[in-house]
Scaffold this active site. Structure first.
Site, short mmCIF file in Angstrom:
data_model
loop_
_atom_site.label_atom_id
_atom_site.label_comp_id
_atom_site.label_asym_id
_atom_site.label_seq_id
_atom_site.Cartn_x
_atom_site.Cartn_y
_atom_site.Cartn_z
N THR A 125 0.81 -1.22 0.00
CA THR A 125 0.00 0.00 0.00
C THR A 125 0.85 1.27 0.00
OG1 THR A 125 -1.50 1.28 1.43
CG2 THR A 125 -0.16 -0.35 2.52
N ASP A 126 0.28 2.34 -0.53
CA ASP A 126 0.97 3.65 -0.50
C ASP A 126 1.14 4.16 0.94
OD1 ASP A 126 -1.69 4.35 0.02
OD2 ASP A 126 -1.87 5.76 -1.66
N GLU A 127 0.37 3.58 1.88
CA GLU A 127 0.42 4.09 3.26
C GLU A 127 1.77 3.81 3.93
OE1 GLU A 127 -3.03 3.67 5.64
OE2 GLU A 127 -4.37 4.08 3.96
N TYR A 149 -1.74 -0.27 11.12
CA TYR A 149 -1.97 -0.94 9.82
C TYR A 149 -0.77 -0.73 8.90
CZ TYR A 149 -3.39 -1.40 4.96
OH TYR A 149 -3.41 -1.72 3.62
N LYS A 153 2.06 -3.41 7.33
CA LYS A 153 2.28 -3.61 5.89
C LYS A 153 3.73 -3.31 5.52
CE LYS A 153 -0.34 -4.57 3.13
NZ LYS A 153 -0.73 -5.91 2.62
P1 NAD Z 1 -10.15 -6.82 2.45
O1 NAD Z 1 -10.17 -6.46 3.89
O2 NAD Z 1 -11.38 -6.60 1.62
O3 NAD Z 1 -9.79 -8.38 2.30
C1 NAD Z 1 -8.77 -8.99 3.02
C2 NAD Z 1 -8.95 -10.51 2.88
O4 NAD Z 1 -7.87 -11.16 3.58
C3 NAD Z 1 -10.24 -11.03 3.51
O5 NAD Z 1 -10.89 -11.90 2.59
C4 NAD Z 1 -9.79 -11.79 4.75
O6 NAD Z 1 -10.63 -12.88 5.09
C5 NAD Z 1 -8.40 -12.25 4.30
N1 NAD Z 1 -7.50 -12.55 5.42
C6 NAD Z 1 -7.17 -11.75 6.46
N2 NAD Z 1 -6.32 -12.39 7.29
C7 NAD Z 1 -6.11 -13.62 6.75
C8 NAD Z 1 -5.33 -14.74 7.14
N3 NAD Z 1 -4.63 -14.74 8.27
N4 NAD Z 1 -5.33 -15.83 6.35
C9 NAD Z 1 -6.06 -15.86 5.20
N5 NAD Z 1 -6.82 -14.83 4.80
C10 NAD Z 1 -6.86 -13.73 5.56
O7 NAD Z 1 -8.90 -6.11 1.83
P2 NAD Z 1 -8.63 -5.45 0.40
O8 NAD Z 1 -9.08 -4.07 0.42
O9 NAD Z 1 -9.11 -6.39 -0.64
O10 NAD Z 1 -7.03 -5.43 0.41
C11 NAD Z 1 -6.29 -6.54 -0.09
C12 NAD Z 1 -4.81 -6.24 0.03
O11 NAD Z 1 -4.50 -5.07 -0.72
C13 NAD Z 1 -4.34 -5.96 1.46
O12 NAD Z 1 -3.08 -6.57 1.62
C14 NAD Z 1 -4.22 -4.45 1.52
O13 NAD Z 1 -3.24 -4.05 2.44
C15 NAD Z 1 -3.83 -4.12 0.09
N6 NAD Z 1 -4.25 -2.79 -0.39
C16 NAD Z 1 -5.54 -2.39 -0.29
C17 NAD Z 1 -5.93 -1.16 -0.83
C18 NAD Z 1 -7.35 -0.67 -0.77
O14 NAD Z 1 -7.62 0.46 -1.17
N7 NAD Z 1 -8.30 -1.45 -0.33
C19 NAD Z 1 -4.96 -0.34 -1.45
C20 NAD Z 1 -3.65 -0.79 -1.53
C21 NAD Z 1 -3.31 -2.03 -1.00
O1 DAU Z 2 -4.12 4.10 0.56
C1 DAU Z 2 -4.37 2.71 0.45
C2 DAU Z 2 -5.17 2.29 1.65
O2 DAU Z 2 -6.48 2.80 1.43
C3 DAU Z 2 -5.21 0.79 1.87
O3 DAU Z 2 -3.92 0.33 2.14
C4 DAU Z 2 -6.14 0.45 3.05
O4 DAU Z 2 -6.26 -0.95 3.19
C5 DAU Z 2 -7.50 1.04 2.76
O5 DAU Z 2 -8.34 0.83 3.88
C6 DAU Z 2 -7.40 2.54 2.47
O6 DAU Z 2 -7.02 3.26 3.67
P1 DAU Z 2 -7.62 4.71 3.99
O7 DAU Z 2 -7.47 4.95 5.43
O8 DAU Z 2 -7.07 5.72 3.06
O9 DAU Z 2 -9.14 4.46 3.55
P2 DAU Z 2 -10.54 4.82 4.24
O10 DAU Z 2 -11.57 4.46 3.22
O11 DAU Z 2 -10.67 4.25 5.59
O12 DAU Z 2 -10.46 6.40 4.36
C7 DAU Z 2 -10.26 7.21 3.22
C8 DAU Z 2 -10.30 8.67 3.67
O13 DAU Z 2 -11.63 9.01 4.08
C9 DAU Z 2 -9.41 8.99 4.83
O14 DAU Z 2 -8.87 10.30 4.68
C10 DAU Z 2 -10.34 9.00 6.04
C11 DAU Z 2 -11.64 9.49 5.43
N1 DAU Z 2 -12.84 8.94 6.09
C12 DAU Z 2 -12.94 7.58 6.20
C13 DAU Z 2 -14.03 7.01 6.82
C14 DAU Z 2 -14.14 5.51 6.94
C15 DAU Z 2 -13.82 9.77 6.58
O15 DAU Z 2 -13.72 11.01 6.46
N2 DAU Z 2 -14.90 9.22 7.20
C16 DAU Z 2 -15.04 7.87 7.35
O16 DAU Z 2 -16.06 7.43 7.94
#
Ligand code: NAD
Ligand code: DAU
Length: 351
Positions: A125-127, A149, A153
């Site tokens: 992730t970019d985080e 988190y 990562k």
């Molecule tokens: P998500 O929370 O929707 O899904 C995560 C999945 O991992 C779930 O199906 C959960 O059951 C599974 N999981 C968790 N712990 C596990 C374990 N111990 N063994 C097997 N399975 C397990 O997440 P997502 O948004 O699909 O993110 C997927 C990946 O991409 C993550 O690694 C996250 O850090 C990364 N990522 C997410 C975003 C985003 O915007 N959502 C952006 C950049 C990177």
């Molecule tokens: O940047 C990539 C990441 O994006 C992934 O690695 C993470 O898994 C994914 O959860 C996401 O993280 P963020 O913290 O950026 O996403 P979130 O959707 O939780 O929040 C996005 C922005 O919106 C952040 O600035 C917080 C704000 N927010 C979020 C929620 C849930 C609000 O203002 N209100 C809210 O209720």
């Protein structure tokens, strides 16, 4: 190919993308089914790809089960999506983040090493770079993680790289920006705002709402991972971002406008602790490999909104379960303290 965490949002989209694109690939989705894992995300695959797709319920922290699965299905590539992913939850309970994201990744790397030359791709992730107030992060910038988190990562990235340098494991890493699209659990801001708006519920904005995130369509992220998996240089890291920077308040206004709902649903609530102000990625490296995103921010958000409108069956089921408890804990007090803000009709076109 073993898609770890493939019952979650991005992993399920990735499994579907790979099965459609590569008719001779066989995919094993390996997932623990935590609150975020959902077999509904994969429901069409059983029938469509009966001989090419299989689901295994398993934990990446369970080395024995990982090894058995690799052996049974003759796995030659692992793409690791499995993780705890919500920043807010990492503030309540960092423990499971360290366990699943760090120790779990370690177990997968160990299995890949044990079986020899298994190709390993870590989805990051970019985080991990921390916040960037001006400019954009490059792949060789230092890690400055600020939430449990992102720290978990970042630790997983370092472990994955270490297996390349120490053991010659064929590893690559991608660092993606915020994804949007079908099957995203409605704790994340975009599906939270869309589904709350559809239910005429308040949209909670943390702090002043000026926190910027770079949104991309999940399918563009999947095509970036696919490209790095096949053409990326081993041992390298690639940023994957949409270049679509949007502040949370503007996002809320846009969603309300598109759904024809009033701005009076907006509530400013207590901020997320230690929130990063802005993320931004320089994606020249993956673009040099030939990555071309297919969605603009406008087409990505429209596709996402339409999907949630047309798939109430999917999110209503989620919103009636464990989610309610989480929502109460995360938002009830915040929303009770929030005061309605009056916006003038001309406001809301800041995007
Ligand atoms: P998500 O929370 O929707 O899904 C995560 C999945 O991992 C779930 O199906 C959960 O059951 C599974 N999981 C968790 N712990 C596990 C374990 N111990 N063994 C097997 N399975 C397990 O997440 P997502 O948004 O699909 O993110 C997927 C990946 O991409 C993550 O690694 C996250 O850090 C990364 N990522 C997410 C975003 C985003 O915007 N959502 C952006 C950049 C990177
Ligand atoms: O940047 C990539 C990441 O994006 C992934 O690695 C993470 O898994 C994914 O959860 C996401 O993280 P963020 O913290 O950026 O996403 P979130 O959707 O939780 O929040 C996005 C922005 O919106 C952040 O600035 C917080 C704000 N927010 C979020 C929620 C849930 C609000 O203002 N209100 C809210 O209720």
């Amino acid at each position: 190919m073993l898609v770890a965490g493939g019952a979650g949002f991005i992993g399920a989209n990735f499994a579907r993308y790979m099965l459609a694109k590569y008719p001779d690939y066989r995919i094993v989705v390996y997932d623990k089914l935590t609150y975020a894992g959902n077999l509904d995300n994969l429901q069409d695959l059983d029938e469509k790809y009966a001989d090419k797709y299989v689901f295994v319920k398993g934990d990446i922290c369970n080395g024995e089960q990982v090894n058995d699965t690799i052996q049974q299905y003759e796995i030659d590539a692992i793409v690791n999506f499995a993780a705890e992913t919500h920043v807010d939850r990492s503030l309540f309970n960092p423990d499971v983040f360290v366990q699943n994201n760090v120790f779990g990744t370690h177990k997968l790397l160990e299995a890949a090493k044990l079986f020899g030359n298994i190709r390993f791709h870590q989805v990051s992730t970019d985080e991990v770079y921390g916040e960037v107030l001006r400019g954009s992060f490059h792949e060789d910038d230092p890690l400055e993680t600020r939430s449990p988190y992102s720290a978990s990562k970042g630790a997983a990235d370092l472990l994955a790289s270490s297996y390349y340098f120490s053991f010659g494991l064929p590893v690559t890493i991608t660092r993606g920006s915020n994804n949007i699209g079908p099957y995203q659990y409605p704790e994340k801001v975009v599906p939270l705002f869309i589904t709350n708006a559809l239910e005429n519920q308040p949209l909670p904005i943390y702090g002043d709402g000026k926190y910027a995130r770079d949104y991309q369509h999940v399918m563009d992220h999947c095509s970036g991972i696919d490209l790095v998996l096949h053409c990326g240089q081993l041992g390298e890291i690639y940023n994957v971002g949409g270049g679509n920077e949007v502040e949370a308040l503007n996002l809320a206004k846009l969603i309300l406008k598109k759904l024809n709902k009033p701005y009076s649903l907006i509530r400013f609530v207590e901020d997320r602790i230690g929130q990063d102000r802005r993320y931004s990625l320089n994606c020249a490296k993956i673009k040099n490999l030939g990555w071309v995103p297919q969605y603009t921010f406008e087409t990505a958000i429209d596709d996402t909104i339409h999907w949630y409108i047309n798939n109430e069956w999917w999110w209503r089921k989620i919103k009636s379960g464990e989610y309610l408890e989480y929502y109460e804990k995360q938002y009830r007090e915040r929303l009770d303290k929030a005061i309605e803000t009056v916006f003038s009709p001309s406001q809301g076109d800041e995007l």
